[in-house]
Design an enzyme around this catalytic site. Structure first.
Site, PDB file in Angstrom:
ATOM      1  N   TYR A 287       0.678  -1.124   0.077  1.00  0.00           N
ATOM      2  CA  TYR A 287      -0.036   0.009   0.084  1.00  0.00           C
ATOM      3  C   TYR A 287       0.851   1.375   0.026  1.00  0.00           C
ATOM      4  CZ  TYR A 287      -3.968   2.864   1.103  1.00  0.00           C
ATOM      5  OH  TYR A 287      -5.145   3.890   1.143  1.00  0.00           O
TER       6      TYR A 287
ATOM      7  N   ARG B 287      -6.426   2.834   3.395  1.00  0.00           N
ATOM      8  CA  ARG B 287      -7.315   1.288   3.373  1.00  0.00           C
ATOM      9  C   ARG B 287      -6.747   0.130   3.897  1.00  0.00           C
ATOM     10  NH1 ARG B 287     -12.003   1.444   0.757  1.00  0.00           N
ATOM     11  NH2 ARG B 287     -12.478   3.296  -0.292  1.00  0.00           N
TER      12      ARG B 287
ATOM     13  N   TRP C 235     -14.832  16.213   0.242  1.00  0.00           N
ATOM     14  CA  TRP C 235     -13.865  17.001   1.389  1.00  0.00           C
ATOM     15  C   TRP C 235     -12.390  16.848   1.224  1.00  0.00           C
ATOM     16  CZ3 TRP C 235     -11.803  14.660   5.969  1.00  0.00           C
ATOM     17  CH2 TRP C 235     -11.158  15.554   6.829  1.00  0.00           C
TER      18      TRP C 235
END
Lengths: 206, 207
Positions: B10, B16, B107
């Protein structure tokens, strides 16, 4: 063997409930196919966990989220892969097609036809085509005419339902660029119990 | 039979992958925590079978999609509920959390500070507050201190990560404070020795 009482709640359309309906039909398991009219939805919303449909009721207990529903039913009826790794692949594939739907959301939200078309073309080129390219390779590499292992799983059902809806409505001409995937839809649709449900189900736009 | 070799790839951030890293730590299972820098990603992307990360490699076989990875590991570590129904409830909660995360995205993507603040106000009232309300009800109703069943499941790790990240970034602090059971849940998870050890030694990143 215990017989469970099943109810599936959704709108009167195929949409996100259809893979679950296929699973019940494939398994020959009776269930109440509850179809809620849009005008009636506000009266039922708070009955559903998380205020959404589809929802599955098993012996009086409710479950929301289409992925949770598909995987639960697939597990019960034997369509969730033959071991933990296959099950993980099924979930991987379900997640990946869900990402595509999320990416396509701007298309569904677009206000006029011209904007819809423009947004769609961009998303198809940037996201959908690369995804389907990889997916077709994966399908071919698996070599069994199914997406996972050598027999039908809920991943195949979701792909069949999704690709059919792309062809008919959301992205006409796109699946057709992928001959193996196009052939897959046609072939799976012809499997006896699948064909049976397609023929007898209520006819709705989506 | 030798234990499987796990490699989790990752970005160098929590994102995540963090719920999985928390589960590895909790379960005391070793793995290769492969972190790649953003600049390396474009070159690597074409080598990943599905063009995305996180990817879990198990004895050389690759699996993508964070929920598939999380669930595969949860099953191995006994963190997926006691039966099929609990596992389904776990999936339901992961799905609703994912829906909430999707609503955050505008956002997170917004660069302009003023617009960002405006968007956050909407996210707070329309998404975060109602969601925390439901979570709080679920936790109270379940009665075990965990969100599903009587023992920890992967959902607890996913939610702990979010609350812990918000705490770190001072996000939605007032909203969380309205729910003492969520605050207590976060403290309880964070004080587990294995989790605590991971929190102390993990690379410090903003997200």
């Amino acid at each position: 063997m215990v017989n469970h009482s099943y109810k599936l709640y959704y709108f009167n359309m195929r949409g996100r409930a259809e893979p679950a309906r296929f699973l019940f039909h494939l398994a020959g398991v009776p269930y109440e196919d509850v179809r809620i009219e849009r005008e009636d939805w506000p009266n039922h919303k708070e009955e559903m966990p998380w205020g959404q449909v589809p929802a599955l009721e098993v012996d009086g207990k409710k479950l929301a989220q289409s992925a949770a529903i598909y995987q639960y039913l697939a597990k019960q009826f034997g369509y969730n892969g033959k071991n933990d790794w296959e099950t993980a692949q099924v979930q991987e594939l379900l997640g990946s097609i869900d990402d595509i739907f999320s990416a396509m959301r701007p298309v569904f939200m677009a206000q006029d036809e011209a904007e819809k078309k423009k947004v769609m073309e961009k998303i198809v080129a940037d996201t959908v085509i690369p995804y389907l390219t990889r997916l077709q390779k994966r399908f071919e590499a698996n070599g069994t005419n199914y997406f996972v292992g050598n027999s039908l799983t809920v991943a195949d059902l979701v792909f069949m339902v999704t690709f059919a809806s792309f062809k008919d409505r959301f992205a006409p001409g796109v699946i057709e660029k992928f001959p193996k995937l196009d052939a897959f839809v046609a072939k799976v649709s012809q499997e006896p119990k699948i064909k049976e449900w397609i023929e007898k189900r209520p006819k709705t736009d989506m | 039979m030798s234990p499987p070799h796990y490699k989790l790839t990752y970005f160098n951030m929590m994102g995540r992958a963090e719920p999985m890293r928390l589960m590895f730590a909790y379960a005391g299972v070793p793995y290769e925590d492969n972190r790649i820098e953003k600049e390396q990603w474009p070159a690597l992307k074409s080598h990943m079978p599905n063009g995305q990360i996180p990817v879990l490699e198990v004895d050389g076989k690759q699996l993508s999609q964070s929920m598939a990875i999380s669930t595969f590991l949860a099953k191995k570590f006994g963190l997926d509920g006691k039966d099929d129904w609990e596992s389904a409830k776990v999936q339901e909660m992961l799905g609703t959390l994912d829906d909430v995360k999707l609503k955050f995205r505008p956002w997170m993507m917004e660069q302009d500070a003023n617009k960002k603040a405006e968007i956050f106000k909407t996210v707070l009232t329309e998404t975060i507050d109602p969601y925390l309300e439901r979570l709080s009800e679920t936790l109270k109703k379940n009665g075990s201190g965990y969100f599903v069943g009587q023992k920890p499941t992967q959902v607890d790790f996913h939610l702990f990560h979010i609350f812990n990240w918000w705490q770190q970034g001072n996000i939605a602090t007032e909203s969380i404070k309205k729910h003492p059971e969520l605050v207590a849940f976060t403290e309880k998870m964070g004080s587990n020795p294995k989790i605590k050890q991971w929190l102390e030694k993990r690379p410090k990143t903003a997200m």
